[in-house]
Design a protein around this motif. Structure first.
Motif, PDB file in Angstrom:
ATOM      1  N   GLU A  54       0.837  -1.201   0.000  1.00  0.00           N
ATOM      2  CA  GLU A  54       0.000   0.000   0.000  1.00  0.00           C
ATOM      3  C   GLU A  54       0.875   1.255   0.000  1.00  0.00           C
ATOM      4  N   LYS A  55       1.848   1.291   0.890  1.00  0.00           N
ATOM      5  CA  LYS A  55       2.721   2.457   1.004  1.00  0.00           C
ATOM      6  C   LYS A  55       3.504   2.692  -0.286  1.00  0.00           C
ATOM      7  N   GLN A  56       4.056   1.638  -0.855  1.00  0.00           N
ATOM      8  CA  GLN A  56       4.849   1.776  -2.077  1.00  0.00           C
ATOM      9  C   GLN A  56       3.977   2.184  -3.257  1.00  0.00           C
ATOM     10  N   THR A  57       2.755   1.641  -3.321  1.00  0.00           N
ATOM     11  CA  THR A  57       1.840   2.000  -4.407  1.00  0.00           C
ATOM     12  C   THR A  57       1.424   3.466  -4.302  1.00  0.00           C
ATOM     13  N   VAL A  58       1.131   3.911  -3.100  1.00  0.00           N
ATOM     14  CA  VAL A  58       0.756   5.312  -2.877  1.00  0.00           C
ATOM     15  C   VAL A  58       1.892   6.237  -3.303  1.00  0.00           C
ATOM     16  N   GLU A  59       3.121   5.871  -3.009  1.00  0.00           N
ATOM     17  CA  GLU A  59       4.272   6.682  -3.422  1.00  0.00           C
ATOM     18  C   GLU A  59       4.361   6.769  -4.944  1.00  0.00           C
ATOM     19  N   ARG A  60       4.094   5.656  -5.616  1.00  0.00           N
ATOM     20  CA  ARG A  60       4.121   5.648  -7.083  1.00  0.00           C
ATOM     21  C   ARG A  60       3.006   6.529  -7.648  1.00  0.00           C
ATOM     22  N   LEU A  61       1.826   6.400  -7.093  1.00  0.00           N
ATOM     23  CA  LEU A  61       0.697   7.209  -7.573  1.00  0.00           C
ATOM     24  C   LEU A  61       0.947   8.692  -7.347  1.00  0.00           C
ATOM     25  N   ALA A  62       1.533   9.031  -6.201  1.00  0.00           N
ATOM     26  CA  ALA A  62       1.857  10.436  -5.912  1.00  0.00           C
ATOM     27  C   ALA A  62       2.859  10.962  -6.930  1.00  0.00           C
ATOM     28  N   ALA A  63       3.854  10.141  -7.255  1.00  0.00           N
ATOM     29  CA  ALA A  63       4.873  10.543  -8.233  1.00  0.00           C
ATOM     30  C   ALA A  63       4.275  10.729  -9.621  1.00  0.00           C
ATOM     31  N   ALA A  64       3.157  10.020  -9.877  1.00  0.00           N
ATOM     32  CA  ALA A  64       2.499  10.125 -11.181  1.00  0.00           C
ATOM     33  C   ALA A  64       1.480  11.256 -11.227  1.00  0.00           C
ATOM     34  N   ALA A 114      -5.345  11.822   0.875  1.00  0.00           N
ATOM     35  CA  ALA A 114      -6.119  11.190   1.945  1.00  0.00           C
ATOM     36  C   ALA A 114      -5.527   9.842   2.357  1.00  0.00           C
ATOM     37  N   LEU A 115      -4.870   9.168   1.431  1.00  0.00           N
ATOM     38  CA  LEU A 115      -4.259   7.869   1.722  1.00  0.00           C
ATOM     39  C   LEU A 115      -3.004   8.003   2.577  1.00  0.00           C
ATOM     40  N   LYS A 116      -2.414   9.189   2.574  1.00  0.00           N
ATOM     41  CA  LYS A 116      -1.199   9.401   3.355  1.00  0.00           C
ATOM     42  C   LYS A 116      -1.500   9.638   4.830  1.00  0.00           C
ATOM     43  N   ASP A 117      -2.698  10.088   5.119  1.00  0.00           N
ATOM     44  CA  ASP A 117      -3.092  10.367   6.508  1.00  0.00           C
ATOM     45  C   ASP A 117      -4.493   9.813   6.703  1.00  0.00           C
ATOM     46  N   LYS A 118      -4.591   8.479   6.677  1.00  0.00           N
ATOM     47  CA  LYS A 118      -5.890   7.836   6.533  1.00  0.00           C
ATOM     48  C   LYS A 118      -6.580   7.460   7.841  1.00  0.00           C
ATOM     49  N   GLY A 119      -5.852   7.370   8.928  1.00  0.00           N
ATOM     50  CA  GLY A 119      -6.458   6.914  10.167  1.00  0.00           C
ATOM     51  C   GLY A 119      -7.018   5.518  10.005  1.00  0.00           C
ATOM     52  N   ARG A 120      -8.279   5.317  10.386  1.00  0.00           N
ATOM     53  CA  ARG A 120      -8.933   4.012  10.246  1.00  0.00           C
ATOM     54  C   ARG A 120      -9.828   3.925   9.010  1.00  0.00           C
ATOM     55  N   GLN A 121      -9.806   4.955   8.210  1.00  0.00           N
ATOM     56  CA  GLN A 121     -10.634   4.970   6.999  1.00  0.00           C
ATOM     57  C   GLN A 121     -10.148   3.917   6.008  1.00  0.00           C
ATOM     58  N   LEU A 122     -11.084   3.329   5.255  1.00  0.00           N
ATOM     59  CA  LEU A 122     -10.755   2.250   4.315  1.00  0.00           C
ATOM     60  C   LEU A 122     -11.063   2.592   2.858  1.00  0.00           C
ATOM     61  N   VAL A 123     -11.906   3.604   2.625  1.00  0.00           N
ATOM     62  CA  VAL A 123     -12.291   3.983   1.264  1.00  0.00           C
ATOM     63  C   VAL A 123     -11.926   5.446   1.040  1.00  0.00           C
ATOM     64  N   PHE A 124     -11.314   5.731  -0.120  1.00  0.00           N
ATOM     65  CA  PHE A 124     -10.790   7.075  -0.394  1.00  0.00           C
ATOM     66  C   PHE A 124     -11.089   7.485  -1.823  1.00  0.00           C
TER      67      PHE A 124
END
Length: 212
Positions: A13-23, A29-39
């Motif tokens: 999840e963390k690595q994918t989010v980094e790739r998406l951010a770079a793109a 919201a995924l970087k500071d998600k707390g207990r949330q599951l849908v974004f």
């Protein structure tokens, strides 16, 4: 058309989010998600949700998610009706056969016992070798099984090998290499081809930049 993407929780999840951010995707919201599951993506018409690895395949198989990011180990072990579109070259590790130094199960004649969390992968490997194997499913620390005499060896995932070495085990063979894969629902691939192709292009570009 909107896309739904299932992300495997944890390191992938963390690595994918980094790739998406770079793109350039809006994944704040995924970087500071707390207990949330849908974004919801803040830039693209994309919905993300976080799931366990096995469930990622289930959601994509049933079309709840158009796309999923999951490890190849999970794809090999579970029934998979999706298309595998891209090797993301992250989360790299191996399926290995290991055991106690002086007890190589691959050199043993007759019936052998192998402990593993991955019975399907294990069964296929030993069947290809024509060996008589009894598979013992273990959910916890697989390394413990040969030490206590439960089995002759193990089939498990290895990243660095440090856990094996610390417990006196050695690698006897590599079953296959593993990494994270981008999978897609077959119907979604036809209906949302343009959106999926754009995502693929964006991720490939980021991967090319990483290798420079």
């Amino acid at each position: 058309m909107s896309l739904s993407i299932a992300l495997t929780k944890g390191r992938l999840e963390k690595q994918t989010v980094e790739r998406l951010a770079a793109a350039g995707y809006g994944i704040e919201a995924l970087k500071d998600k707390g207990r949330q599951l849908v974004f919801q993506d803040q830039v693209k018409d994309i919905r993300y949700f976080l799931v366990k690895a096995n469930d990622c395949i289930t959601y994509v198989n049933h079309g709840v998610a158009d796309i999923g990011v999951v490890g190849k180990d999970t794809l090999l072990e579970n029934m998979n009706e999706t298309y595998e579109l891209l090797d993301l070259k992250m989360g790299c590790c191996k399926f290995i056969v290991a055991g106690l130094k002086d007890k190589n199960p691959l050199m043993k004649f007759g019936h052998i016992k192998i402990g593993t969390k991955y019975p399907n992968v294990c069964r296929e490997y030993f069947q290809k070798r024509g060996m008589d194997v009894e598979i013992i499913k273990i959910d916890g620390s697989v390394e413990l099984a040969p030490i206590l005499g439960l089995c002759d060896g193990i089939v498990d995932i290895m990243e660095t090998g440090s856990t094996l070495r610390e417990n006196g085990l050695v690698v006897f063979d590599t079953v296959c290499d593993l990494s994270a894969r981008l999978i897609v629902n077959k119907a979604s691939f036809k209906l949302k081809q343009a959106e999926i192709s754009q995502l693929l292009e964006d991720l490939k570009k980021v991967m090319e930049d990483e290798s420079c």
